[in-house]
Design an enzyme around this catalytic site. Sequence first.
Site, PDB file in Angstrom:
ATOM      1  N   ASP A 188       0.836  -1.201   0.000  1.00  0.00           N
ATOM      2  CA  ASP A 188       0.000   0.000   0.000  1.00  0.00           C
ATOM      3  C   ASP A 188       0.873   1.253   0.000  1.00  0.00           C
ATOM      4  O   ASP A 188       1.941   1.268   0.608  1.00  0.00           O
ATOM      5  CB  ASP A 188      -0.900  -0.018   1.238  1.00  0.00           C
ATOM      6  CG  ASP A 188      -2.067   0.943   1.122  1.00  0.00           C
ATOM      7  OD1 ASP A 188      -2.341   1.422   0.000  1.00  0.00           O
ATOM      8  OD2 ASP A 188      -2.704   1.227   2.151  1.00  0.00           O
ATOM      9  N   ASN A 191       1.499   3.323  -2.986  1.00  0.00           N
ATOM     10  CA  ASN A 191       2.110   3.738  -4.252  1.00  0.00           C
ATOM     11  C   ASN A 191       1.638   5.122  -4.691  1.00  0.00           C
ATOM     12  O   ASN A 191       2.435   5.956  -5.125  1.00  0.00           O
ATOM     13  CB  ASN A 191       1.785   2.730  -5.354  1.00  0.00           C
ATOM     14  CG  ASN A 191       2.483   1.406  -5.162  1.00  0.00           C
ATOM     15  OD1 ASN A 191       3.443   1.308  -4.414  1.00  0.00           O
ATOM     16  ND2 ASN A 191       1.996   0.380  -5.841  1.00  0.00           N
ATOM     17  N   GLY A 192       0.327   5.351  -4.581  1.00  0.00           N
ATOM     18  CA  GLY A 192      -0.230   6.631  -5.005  1.00  0.00           C
ATOM     19  C   GLY A 192       0.269   7.787  -4.170  1.00  0.00           C
ATOM     20  O   GLY A 192       0.624   8.853  -4.692  1.00  0.00           O
ATOM     21  N   ARG A 229      -0.143   8.932 -10.166  1.00  0.00           N
ATOM     22  CA  ARG A 229      -0.205   7.723  -9.344  1.00  0.00           C
ATOM     23  C   ARG A 229       0.493   6.537 -10.014  1.00  0.00           C
ATOM     24  O   ARG A 229       1.108   5.708  -9.338  1.00  0.00           O
ATOM     25  CB  ARG A 229      -1.665   7.368  -9.053  1.00  0.00           C
ATOM     26  CG  ARG A 229      -2.361   8.333  -8.110  1.00  0.00           C
ATOM     27  CD  ARG A 229      -3.842   7.978  -7.955  1.00  0.00           C
ATOM     28  NE  ARG A 229      -4.016   6.621  -7.454  1.00  0.00           N
ATOM     29  CZ  ARG A 229      -4.006   6.288  -6.163  1.00  0.00           C
ATOM     30  NH1 ARG A 229      -3.790   7.215  -5.240  1.00  0.00           N
ATOM     31  NH2 ARG A 229      -4.201   5.035  -5.793  1.00  0.00           N
ATOM     32  N   SER A 252      -7.101  -5.876  -5.559  1.00  0.00           N
ATOM     33  CA  SER A 252      -8.266  -6.467  -4.901  1.00  0.00           C
ATOM     34  C   SER A 252      -9.491  -6.360  -5.800  1.00  0.00           C
ATOM     35  O   SER A 252      -9.517  -5.585  -6.767  1.00  0.00           O
ATOM     36  CB  SER A 252      -8.540  -5.762  -3.570  1.00  0.00           C
ATOM     37  OG  SER A 252      -9.139  -4.498  -3.788  1.00  0.00           O
ATOM     38  N   GLU A 310     -12.063  -4.950  -5.039  1.00  0.00           N
ATOM     39  CA  GLU A 310     -12.605  -3.610  -4.830  1.00  0.00           C
ATOM     40  C   GLU A 310     -11.849  -2.545  -5.629  1.00  0.00           C
ATOM     41  O   GLU A 310     -12.342  -1.428  -5.812  1.00  0.00           O
ATOM     42  CB  GLU A 310     -12.567  -3.244  -3.340  1.00  0.00           C
ATOM     43  CG  GLU A 310     -13.513  -4.052  -2.455  1.00  0.00           C
ATOM     44  CD  GLU A 310     -12.943  -5.413  -2.075  1.00  0.00           C
ATOM     45  OE1 GLU A 310     -11.733  -5.641  -2.296  1.00  0.00           O
ATOM     46  OE2 GLU A 310     -13.713  -6.253  -1.564  1.00  0.00           O
ATOM     47  N   ASN A 311     -10.649  -2.873  -6.097  1.00  0.00           N
ATOM     48  CA  ASN A 311      -9.825  -1.882  -6.796  1.00  0.00           C
ATOM     49  C   ASN A 311     -10.354  -1.501  -8.175  1.00  0.00           C
ATOM     50  O   ASN A 311      -9.880  -0.531  -8.778  1.00  0.00           O
ATOM     51  CB  ASN A 311      -8.380  -2.377  -6.936  1.00  0.00           C
ATOM     52  CG  ASN A 311      -7.604  -2.350  -5.640  1.00  0.00           C
ATOM     53  OD1 ASN A 311      -6.637  -3.090  -5.475  1.00  0.00           O
ATOM     54  ND2 ASN A 311      -8.012  -1.510  -4.690  1.00  0.00           N
ATOM     55  N   SER A 354      -8.121  -5.273   4.879  1.00  0.00           N
ATOM     56  CA  SER A 354      -8.749  -4.985   3.587  1.00  0.00           C
ATOM     57  C   SER A 354      -9.091  -6.237   2.777  1.00  0.00           C
ATOM     58  O   SER A 354      -8.810  -6.320   1.579  1.00  0.00           O
ATOM     59  CB  SER A 354      -7.853  -4.054   2.755  1.00  0.00           C
ATOM     60  OG  SER A 354      -7.696  -2.808   3.397  1.00  0.00           O
ATOM     61  N   GLU A 374       0.732 -13.154  12.562  1.00  0.00           N
ATOM     62  CA  GLU A 374       1.197 -11.960  13.252  1.00  0.00           C
ATOM     63  C   GLU A 374       1.076 -10.793  12.277  1.00  0.00           C
ATOM     64  O   GLU A 374       1.407 -10.918  11.096  1.00  0.00           O
ATOM     65  CB  GLU A 374       2.649 -12.123  13.704  1.00  0.00           C
ATOM     66  CG  GLU A 374       2.851 -13.205  14.753  1.00  0.00           C
ATOM     67  CD  GLU A 374       2.130 -12.897  16.063  1.00  0.00           C
ATOM     68  OE1 GLU A 374       2.061 -11.705  16.436  1.00  0.00           O
ATOM     69  OE2 GLU A 374       1.622 -13.842  16.699  1.00  0.00           O
TER      70      GLU A 374
END
Length: 249
Positions: free
Chosen positions: A25, A27-28, A38, A70, A72-73, A205, A216
């Site tokens: 997570d 990158n943008g 982005r 994902s 959702e992306n 997510s 963990e």
Amino acid sequence: MFTLRRKKQDIKLSKIPAHIGIIMDGNGRWAKKRMKPRVFGHKAGMDALQDVTIAASELGVKILTVYAFSTENWARPQEEVKFIMNLPVEFFDKYVPKLHKNNVRILVIGDKEELPAATLDALERARELTKHNSGLILNFALNYGGRAEIVDAVKLIAQDVLDARFNPGDITEGLIADYLMTSNLPYLYRDPDLIIRTSGELRLSNFLPWQAAYSELYFTDTLWPDFDKKALYLAIEEFNHRHRRFGGV
């Protein structure tokens, strides 16, 4: 024992997680800080992925599952999605040869039906090229959603019960695991020992919800393109300080 030199003290690792999951997570935000689009961050993220994969391989990590895209992306801007879908093509041409040389094997989990043909072709070529490699497995979670994975597994199990392949009373955690997408991984290492999320966000997510039951969790403010070998060592160093109870005392 693996040791990485640093100014104040060495990072010493005696316990190496067999399976690491990474939510890549930031990158943008990394690109925005540099006043770049982005997509510039996504390209830099591929460099980080290659470096971290090789570093993990050198440590003896057996599986690295990375959350690449994902379900959702798809809601992201169309141009960004189009660019991300082309990344596997670029990844195959630019990065896979070096990973192949390092004995890395590439696998993919996720719903492949919605992926563009060129994306699927690049992934299949990478899988085919590296299928005989015996080193670290780089497992891409692409167009992946954990809840959808569980729903699909339940549907398959229900159908097999209807087909009298087994009875409802035969259903165990192990049987369910055999119907999940991670059943393509070596049996002993299907569940991540450690899950790393970059960029400071504190959630999973929808990443491997079944498999992460006893993982963990390690959260870092480092943005993914800046996550390097040292950052990986620091995450594993923290893992070395954890006592995994698996529900016990």
